[in-house]
Design an enzyme around this catalytic site. Structure first.
Site, PDB file in Angstrom:
ATOM      1  N   ILE A   1       0.819  -1.212   0.000  1.00  0.00           N
ATOM      2  CA  ILE A   1       0.000   0.000   0.000  1.00  0.00           C
ATOM      3  C   ILE A   1       0.861   1.275   0.000  1.00  0.00           C
ATOM      4  CG2 ILE A   1      -0.280   0.336   2.508  1.00  0.00           C
ATOM      5  CD1 ILE A   1      -3.328   0.614   1.943  1.00  0.00           C
TER       6      ILE A   1
ATOM      7  N   HIS B   1       5.892 -12.153   5.805  1.00  0.00           N
ATOM      8  CA  HIS B   1       5.769 -11.626   4.440  1.00  0.00           C
ATOM      9  C   HIS B   1       7.133 -11.341   3.869  1.00  0.00           C
ATOM     10  CE1 HIS B   1       5.513  -8.299   7.333  1.00  0.00           C
ATOM     11  NE2 HIS B   1       6.160  -7.559   6.440  1.00  0.00           N
TER      12      HIS B   1
END
Ligand code: 5GP
Length: 125
Positions: A34, A108
């Site tokens: 993002i 991640h």
């Protein structure tokens, strides 16, 4: 190691908040970061509930580990940074724990690229 079921990536996996999806398999999901730190910036996460690499490397199944590594390679091809898609390379980053600068407590990998990247490590915040 306790997994927080309400972390932001757990919510993305449950479909409770949207993401800009790049790739999905039985064991992994990839979506755009993002707040991109380079022209290309994608996150690749396991679907299983693992806090970080400490957790994943100890507790994930062989299928989950293989699935995540295969996903990293596939995503690099899809986003055009892999040498298999005529890309010029990329960096994959895994922040682990407080000193590693990990903010989201679900494992991640960042794949960043699309332009030449700077020095590998900085201790400046
Ligand atoms: P970390 O610092 O934990 O390695 O990286 C977490 C990353 O998740 C950051 O790069 C941040 O921009 C990204 N991120 C945080 N919240 C969201 C979100 O809601 N959606 C997406 N796509 N990325 C997020």
């Amino acid at each position: 190691m306790t997994y927080d079921q309400n972390n932001i990536f757990a919510k993305i996996l449950r479909g409770e908040i949207p993401c800009d999806k790049i790739y999905e398999s039985d064991h992994a999901l990839a979506f755009k970061d993002i707040h991109p730190q380079a022209k290309v910036h994608v996150l690749v996460i396991p679907k299983g509930a693992y806090v970080n690499m400490d957790d994943f490397s100890q507790n994930a199944s062989s299928e989950e580990i293989t699935g995540l590594i295969r996903a990293l390679g596939e995503v690099a091809k899809i986003i055009g940074v892999s040498q298999y898609s005529s890309g010029k390379g990329y960096r994959y980053i895994g922040n682990n724990g407080p000193d590693g600068g990990q903010e989201v407590p679900h494992l991640h990998f960042h794949i960043v690229g699309g332009e030449p990247l700077g020095r590998m490590v900085s201790t400046k915040s």
